[in-house]
Design a protein around this motif. Structure first.
Motif, PDB file in Angstrom:
ATOM      1  N   PRO A 158       0.841  -1.197   0.000  1.00  0.00           N
ATOM      2  CA  PRO A 158       0.000   0.000   0.000  1.00  0.00           C
ATOM      3  C   PRO A 158       0.878   1.249   0.000  1.00  0.00           C
ATOM      4  O   PRO A 158       2.003   1.232   0.496  1.00  0.00           O
ATOM      5  N   THR A 159       0.377   2.325  -0.556  1.00  0.00           N
ATOM      6  CA  THR A 159       1.123   3.577  -0.541  1.00  0.00           C
ATOM      7  C   THR A 159       0.988   4.235   0.832  1.00  0.00           C
ATOM      8  O   THR A 159       0.092   3.897   1.620  1.00  0.00           O
ATOM      9  N   GLU A 160       1.860   5.194   1.099  1.00  0.00           N
ATOM     10  CA  GLU A 160       1.785   5.925   2.357  1.00  0.00           C
ATOM     11  C   GLU A 160       0.457   6.672   2.468  1.00  0.00           C
ATOM     12  O   GLU A 160      -0.145   6.749   3.543  1.00  0.00           O
ATOM     13  N   ALA A 161      -0.001   7.229   1.363  1.00  0.00           N
ATOM     14  CA  ALA A 161      -1.278   7.956   1.377  1.00  0.00           C
ATOM     15  C   ALA A 161      -2.437   7.006   1.708  1.00  0.00           C
ATOM     16  O   ALA A 161      -3.354   7.366   2.462  1.00  0.00           O
ATOM     17  N   GLU A 162      -2.401   5.811   1.140  1.00  0.00           N
ATOM     18  CA  GLU A 162      -3.451   4.829   1.420  1.00  0.00           C
ATOM     19  C   GLU A 162      -3.429   4.428   2.888  1.00  0.00           C
ATOM     20  O   GLU A 162      -4.484   4.276   3.517  1.00  0.00           O
ATOM     21  N   LEU A 163      -2.229   4.246   3.438  1.00  0.00           N
ATOM     22  CA  LEU A 163      -2.126   3.877   4.846  1.00  0.00           C
ATOM     23  C   LEU A 163      -2.616   5.002   5.750  1.00  0.00           C
ATOM     24  O   LEU A 163      -3.270   4.747   6.777  1.00  0.00           O
ATOM     25  N   ARG A 164      -2.316   6.243   5.390  1.00  0.00           N
ATOM     26  CA  ARG A 164      -2.799   7.362   6.197  1.00  0.00           C
ATOM     27  C   ARG A 164      -4.327   7.401   6.212  1.00  0.00           C
ATOM     28  O   ARG A 164      -4.942   7.625   7.257  1.00  0.00           O
ATOM     29  N   ARG A 165      -4.936   7.185   5.048  1.00  0.00           N
ATOM     30  CA  ARG A 165      -6.407   7.161   4.988  1.00  0.00           C
ATOM     31  C   ARG A 165      -6.960   6.007   5.816  1.00  0.00           C
ATOM     32  O   ARG A 165      -7.981   6.153   6.510  1.00  0.00           O
ATOM     33  N   PHE A 166      -6.293   4.872   5.732  1.00  0.00           N
ATOM     34  CA  PHE A 166      -6.722   3.693   6.501  1.00  0.00           C
ATOM     35  C   PHE A 166      -6.631   3.973   7.998  1.00  0.00           C
ATOM     36  O   PHE A 166      -7.556   3.657   8.756  1.00  0.00           O
ATOM     37  N   HIS A 167      -5.516   4.566   8.432  1.00  0.00           N
ATOM     38  CA  HIS A 167      -5.359   4.899   9.848  1.00  0.00           C
ATOM     39  C   HIS A 167      -6.470   5.842  10.302  1.00  0.00           C
ATOM     40  O   HIS A 167      -7.059   5.662  11.383  1.00  0.00           O
ATOM     41  N   ALA A 168      -6.760   6.839   9.478  1.00  0.00           N
ATOM     42  CA  ALA A 168      -7.824   7.795   9.828  1.00  0.00           C
ATOM     43  C   ALA A 168      -9.172   7.088   9.899  1.00  0.00           C
ATOM     44  O   ALA A 168      -9.986   7.355  10.796  1.00  0.00           O
ATOM     45  N   GLN A 169      -9.420   6.195   8.956  1.00  0.00           N
ATOM     46  CA  GLN A 169     -10.673   5.451   8.929  1.00  0.00           C
ATOM     47  C   GLN A 169     -10.852   4.627  10.198  1.00  0.00           C
ATOM     48  O   GLN A 169     -11.969   4.478  10.704  1.00  0.00           O
ATOM     49  N   CYS A 170      -9.749   4.104  10.713  1.00  0.00           N
ATOM     50  CA  CYS A 170      -9.788   3.249  11.907  1.00  0.00           C
ATOM     51  C   CYS A 170      -9.587   4.037  13.200  1.00  0.00           C
ATOM     52  O   CYS A 170      -9.552   3.456  14.284  1.00  0.00           O
ATOM     53  N   GLY A 171      -9.421   5.360  13.081  1.00  0.00           N
ATOM     54  CA  GLY A 171      -9.228   6.180  14.259  1.00  0.00           C
ATOM     55  C   GLY A 171      -7.900   5.953  14.945  1.00  0.00           C
ATOM     56  O   GLY A 171      -7.779   6.109  16.162  1.00  0.00           O
ATOM     57  N   PHE A 172      -6.877   5.616  14.170  1.00  0.00           N
ATOM     58  CA  PHE A 172      -5.543   5.331  14.706  1.00  0.00           C
ATOM     59  C   PHE A 172      -4.647   6.538  14.510  1.00  0.00           C
ATOM     60  O   PHE A 172      -4.510   7.046  13.392  1.00  0.00           O
ATOM     61  N   ASP A 173      -3.998   6.968  15.588  1.00  0.00           N
ATOM     62  CA  ASP A 173      -3.161   8.168  15.508  1.00  0.00           C
ATOM     63  C   ASP A 173      -1.663   7.859  15.562  1.00  0.00           C
ATOM     64  O   ASP A 173      -0.858   8.741  15.881  1.00  0.00           O
ATOM     65  N   GLY A 174      -1.308   6.617  15.275  1.00  0.00           N
ATOM     66  CA  GLY A 174       0.108   6.243  15.289  1.00  0.00           C
ATOM     67  C   GLY A 174       0.622   5.845  16.645  1.00  0.00           C
ATOM     68  O   GLY A 174       1.815   5.700  16.858  1.00  0.00           O
ATOM     69  N   GLY A 175      -0.313   5.613  17.582  1.00  0.00           N
ATOM     70  CA  GLY A 175       0.089   5.153  18.903  1.00  0.00           C
ATOM     71  C   GLY A 175       0.414   6.291  19.860  1.00  0.00           C
ATOM     72  O   GLY A 175       0.865   6.047  20.988  1.00  0.00           O
ATOM     73  N   ARG A 176       0.185   7.551  19.412  1.00  0.00           N
ATOM     74  CA  ARG A 176       0.489   8.680  20.293  1.00  0.00           C
ATOM     75  C   ARG A 176      -0.585   8.810  21.373  1.00  0.00           C
ATOM     76  O   ARG A 176      -1.741   8.537  21.131  1.00  0.00           O
TER      77      ARG A 176
END
Length: 216
Positions: free
Chosen positions: A198-216
């Motif tokens: 997956p591209t970085e942009a796709e992963l960012r959208r996926f993280h947003a969709q799942c409500g994931f902030d990168g563990g912060r």
């Protein structure tokens, strides 16, 4: 997830009857947490603080309630998977991420309900037949997703099975995995499922969709 306490009731002559949704939700909660034997009319009535006779305004008998539970399972889980598999995506990796998202914590696919129904299937040939039919319907939707992006039928079938069996494996094994760990594995899963990262942009959208902030 909606809880029994959130369900409105309908006032009627002679007292409170509750609602069909309330009885069904109480049955689902009892089924998922305590098993099929917990789905009985009097315990559910006690749980809802309603009379036993109120049940019969909405269901003919316990068998009708159990049938409604299966219909609810299909509407909740099979429909959410099919909707995700058919959702618009520009790439197969984006499509696969859309699909995986439904299984993530907070997604529309209810893992506990699916696990409970699969356990029930070991006790009932009729339920086992419905589970087999649902699995076939879900696999067909995922296979069609891959075919939409140009994969040949045989390859689409294998890739669909890989995606689906991994997700059901998570459920059946009741894997405990924190969100950060799961997210770290997602790029590898998607590359395994699709043959492409997956591209970085796709992963960012996926993280947003799942409500994931990168563990912060």
């Amino acid at each position: 997830m909606t809880t029994v306490e959130n369900i409105d009731t309908d006032e009627a002559p002679g007292g409170w009857r509750g609602s069909r949704e309330g009885w069904l939700l109480a049955a689902r909660e009892a089924f998922v947490t305590s098993g099929l034997d917990a789905v009985k009319i009097q315990p559910l009535a006690t749980r809802l603080n309603l009379s036993r006779t109120s049940f019969y305004w909405f269901f003919k008998d316990r068998a009708a309630l159990l049938d409604a539970l299966l219909d609810d399972w299909e509407a909740t889980n099979t429909r959410s998977l099919k909707t995700a598999a058919e959702a618009y995506a520009e790439t197969i990796t984006e499509a696969a991420l859309n699909l995986v998202a439904v299984f993530m914590e907070g997604g529309p696919f209810e893992a506990g309900l699916d696990l409970a129904v699969r356990g029930w299937a070991h006790q009932s040939e009729d339920v086992a037949a419905r589970v087999n039919a649902a699995d076939a319907e879900r696999l067909a939707a995922i296979r069609a997703m891959f075919e939409r992006f140009g994969f040949a039928m045989a390859e689409a079938d294998v890739r669909a099975r890989t995606v689906y069996l991994v997700q059901i494996g998570y459920i059946s094994m009741q894997v405990i995995e924190d969100m950060a760990t799961r997210m770290a594995r997602i790029p590898g899963y998607i590359q395994t499922f699709t043959g492409q990262p997956p591209t970085e942009a796709e992963l960012r959208r996926f993280h947003a969709q799942c409500g994931f902030d990168g563990g912060r």
